[in-house]
Motif scaffolding. Structure first.
Motif, short mmCIF file in Angstrom:
data_model
loop_
_atom_site.label_atom_id
_atom_site.label_comp_id
_atom_site.label_asym_id
_atom_site.label_seq_id
_atom_site.Cartn_x
_atom_site.Cartn_y
_atom_site.Cartn_z
N PRO A 238 16.68 22.04 -1.67
CA PRO A 238 15.28 21.98 -2.12
C PRO A 238 14.66 20.61 -1.86
CG PRO A 238 16.75 21.73 -3.99
CD PRO A 238 17.63 21.93 -2.78
N PHE A 239 13.43 20.62 -1.39
CA PHE A 239 12.58 19.44 -1.40
C PHE A 239 11.48 19.72 -2.42
CE2 PHE A 239 14.96 17.55 1.71
CZ PHE A 239 14.35 16.52 2.41
N PHE A 240 10.85 18.67 -2.93
CA PHE A 240 9.95 18.85 -4.06
C PHE A 240 8.58 18.25 -3.76
CE2 PHE A 240 14.29 18.72 -5.55
CZ PHE A 240 14.38 19.83 -6.38
N GLN A 241 7.53 19.10 -3.86
CA GLN A 241 6.16 18.60 -3.68
C GLN A 241 5.50 18.49 -5.05
OE1 GLN A 241 3.37 20.96 -1.35
NE2 GLN A 241 2.42 19.06 -0.61
N PRO A 242 4.87 17.36 -5.34
CA PRO A 242 4.30 17.17 -6.69
C PRO A 242 3.11 18.08 -6.97
CG PRO A 242 3.72 15.33 -5.25
CD PRO A 242 4.73 16.15 -4.51
N LEU A 243 3.07 18.56 -8.22
CA LEU A 243 1.92 19.28 -8.76
C LEU A 243 1.20 18.31 -9.69
CD1 LEU A 243 3.84 22.56 -9.68
CD2 LEU A 243 2.27 22.28 -7.76
N ALA B 49 -3.56 20.63 -8.65
CA ALA B 49 -3.58 20.65 -7.19
C ALA B 49 -2.27 20.11 -6.65
CB ALA B 49 -4.75 19.82 -6.66
N GLN B 50 -2.05 20.39 -5.37
CA GLN B 50 -0.95 19.80 -4.62
C GLN B 50 -1.41 19.65 -3.18
OE1 GLN B 50 1.35 23.80 -5.22
NE2 GLN B 50 2.46 22.71 -3.61
N GLY B 51 -0.84 18.70 -2.48
CA GLY B 51 -1.23 18.47 -1.09
C GLY B 51 -0.88 17.06 -0.67
N TRP B 52 -1.16 16.76 0.57
CA TRP B 52 -0.76 15.46 1.12
C TRP B 52 -1.49 14.29 0.48
CZ3 TRP B 52 -0.48 16.78 7.08
CH2 TRP B 52 0.58 17.67 7.28
N LEU B 53 -2.62 14.55 -0.17
CA LEU B 53 -3.30 13.47 -0.89
C LEU B 53 -2.39 12.90 -1.97
CD1 LEU B 53 -5.89 11.82 -1.52
CD2 LEU B 53 -6.54 13.67 -3.09
N PHE B 54 -1.57 13.75 -2.56
CA PHE B 54 -0.68 13.34 -3.65
C PHE B 54 0.76 13.16 -3.18
CE2 PHE B 54 -3.91 16.36 -5.22
CZ PHE B 54 -4.71 15.45 -5.89
N GLY B 55 1.09 13.68 -2.05
CA GLY B 55 2.44 13.49 -1.54
C GLY B 55 2.98 14.72 -0.83
N ARG B 56 3.82 14.46 0.15
CA ARG B 56 4.51 15.54 0.84
C ARG B 56 5.72 15.97 0.03
NH1 ARG B 56 3.27 15.51 6.51
NH2 ARG B 56 1.71 13.93 6.97
#
Length: 540
Positions: free
Chosen positions: A280-285, A490-497
């Motif tokens: 698993p990799f983890f993308q921030p919410l 939200a989630q996305g590259w603005l907050f992190g990959r």
């Protein structure tokens, strides 16, 4: 069937031998009858005494008559039995080479015809046909309707093919047409006729059924053999399906290489699951207003020893098609839960479940077992389902969802707006969250229409008291617009990959519980530069 044919053939041979012997014996008796009759009958007519032992001749003559009658009767019975066994053998041979449901030849008959065509060296084309989504016909209308569709395909195939063609049903909803000695133009004409005829609706007991087919075409060259013809036509069939179905495609070498790569990928995925290569990799919410991290979504990554770090887009479709998605997802879920149980208690973990997995009625039990073994609190786990899940067995899907919610697991609807969910369906589902697909979010500031759609979805969430999460947020402008529309997370590259478990652990330990994001989270393994390097070095 071969054993039955052998027994019937052996019995026929024995009967034929008995018939010949009996016939010969009867003929011999007739000759003896003539010989004896030439002595007895003239004497009897002229009332003259018989020469020698007259009584013996009379007895022999009468016995000869009896033998002739017995032999004739026996010969007739053997002839009838022989005819019956020959008819049975012919029928058995026909049954062994005929599909009982459609009356076409079966795979055995097809291979025989293929061997003869290749031996003759006359070239031609081998055509394979597979019905598109035939399972739906059986599921929606029953197997009797499915059988009627199969008979329709058989009828269409016979009418479309030349007289010297061999039409066969090779199994299930798969058919084949052997076209010996024809050129490409004729073969394409046959394929087009079949597709056109099948496109017409079928009416069965007042119900309209629509079916389409995909067709693969392979040329029979001088170096072809049965296995080559079958393999190449299957490759072409795969190309027709990949192109959108309801079409035909020709085999070529590039397709074969593509199939070989696909099979290699399938095998590597299978072995990778066993070797623990999927992680698993983890993308921030993130909370849109405070920029505080409220959780992470676990995304599958493949640390392949030969392909490098592979993103999900490159293996998920193959895993779903081959049935490997369930063990892959469960392995990643288990690792993610073990990692996330040491996070701060307010951080939740979101995990996506494929629609394919909902075909398994034990899915909820499998998830709950992994949850218990990991010691992870159920109220911190969120299972994301996509709209495609609603196309599966709806009652089974709802049963699985309720089983998960009963222990405190949250349910979110992922990629909303790209699939088949209507507002009525959403209202009936026990959802805890709706996630708007990134295809809408990335164009929200460029398109008034897209902005209106996002605003409507946000309003829907507000009316249903369901939080709205936006995916694919890449700029402050987009973040501000989403906050204005009422999206909460939200989630996305603005907050992190998506970052590795080690990177998450480092971030949480360095921030001492303060999960505000002044800048986007980065991971040396998932920066754009690292991704480009991995793609450049990846061996496919």
């Amino acid at each position: 069937m071969d054993r039955k044919l052998s027994k019937a053939r052996s019995k026929t041979v024995r009967l034929a031998g008995s018939h010949i012997i009996t016939t010969c014996a009867t003929l011999a008796a007739l000759l003896l009858f003539v010989a004896l009759g030439s002595q007895i009958l003239p004497a009897a007519i002229m009332s003259m005494p018989l020469p020698g032992s007259g009584s013996t001749l009379k007895v022999a003559f009468l016995l000869n008559i009896a033998i002739i009658l017995f032999g004739w009767r026996r010969s007739r019975d053997l002839k009838e039995a022989l005819d019956a066994y020959e008819a049975a053998e012919t029928q058995a041979r026909r049954n062994a080479n005929t599909d009982p449901a459609t009356g076409l030849g079966n795979r055995r008959e097809l291979v025989r015809g293929l061997e003869e065509a290749l031996a003759a060296g006359q070239g031609g084309v081998f055509l394979v046909l597979d019905l598109d989504h035939f399972k739906r016909v059986n599921d929606l209308h029953g197997h009797l309707a499915g059988d009627a569709v199969l008979r329709r395909v058989a009828e269409v195939s016979r009418k479309a093919a030349p007289k010297n063609a061999c039409c066969a049903r090779t199994g299930g909803d798969e058919f084949a047409i052997l076209l010996p000695g024809v050129d490409d133009e004729v073969a394409e004409a046959v394929a087009s006729k079949v597709l056109e005829a099948l496109a017409a609706p079928i009416f069965i007991e007042g119900t309209q059924i629509q079916v389409t087919a995909s067709i693969g075409l392979a040329r029979l060259g001088n170096k072809s053999d049965e296995e080559t013809a079958l393999r190449e036509s299957d490759v072409a069939l795969y190309a027709a399906k990949k192109a959108g179905r309801n079409a035909f495609a020709w085999f070529d070498k590039e397709l074969e290489r593509e199939i070989a790569d696909r099979l290699k990928l399938e095998e590597d995925i299978r072995s990778g699951i066993k070797a623990g290569e999927f992680v698993p990799f983890f993308q921030p919410l993130v909370d849109l207003n405070s920029r505080q991290i409220i959780g992470f979504e676990a995304l599958a990554r493949w640390r392949s020893p030969t392909r490098g770090l592979v993103e999900a887009e490159l293996f998920i479709e193959t895993a779903e098609r081959t049935g490997l998605i369930s063990p892959l997802t469960l392995v990643v879920l288990e690792q993610a839960l073990k990692e996330a149980r040491d996070w701060p208690a307010h951080l939740r973990l979101a995990v996506n479940v494929s629609p394919v997995q909902f075909r398994d009625p034990t899915l909820a039990e499998q998830i709950l077992k992994i949850l218990a073994l990991a010691g992870f609190p159920a109220n911190r786990l969120e299972i994301e389902i996509t709209e495609g899940s609603l196309l599966e067995d709806r009652e089974q899907v709802l049963t699985i969802i309720h089983s998960l919610k009963n222990v405190g697991i949250s349910i979110s609807l992922d990629d909303f707006g790209t699939g088949y969910a209507s507002l009525a369906q959403v209202n009936r589902l026990p959802l805890d969250r709706i996630k708007i697909d990134k295809s809408f979010i990335t164009t929200i500031v460029k398109s008034e229409q897209t902005a209106a759609i996002v605003s409507t979805i946000a309003g829907l969430g507000h009316n249903l008291s369901v939080p709205i999460t936006a995916e694919g947020v890449e700029s402050e402008q987009i973040r501000s617009a989403l906050a204005y529309f009422g999206c909460s997370e939200a989630q996305g590259w603005l907050f992190g990959r998506a970052i590795s478990a080690d990177a998450v652990r480092s971030f949480l330990s360095m921030n001492n519980g303060d999960q505000a994001l002044p800048v986007a989270l980065e991971d040396p393994e998932s920066t754009p530069e690292a991704e480009r390097a991995k793609k450049a070095n990846r061996r496919w």
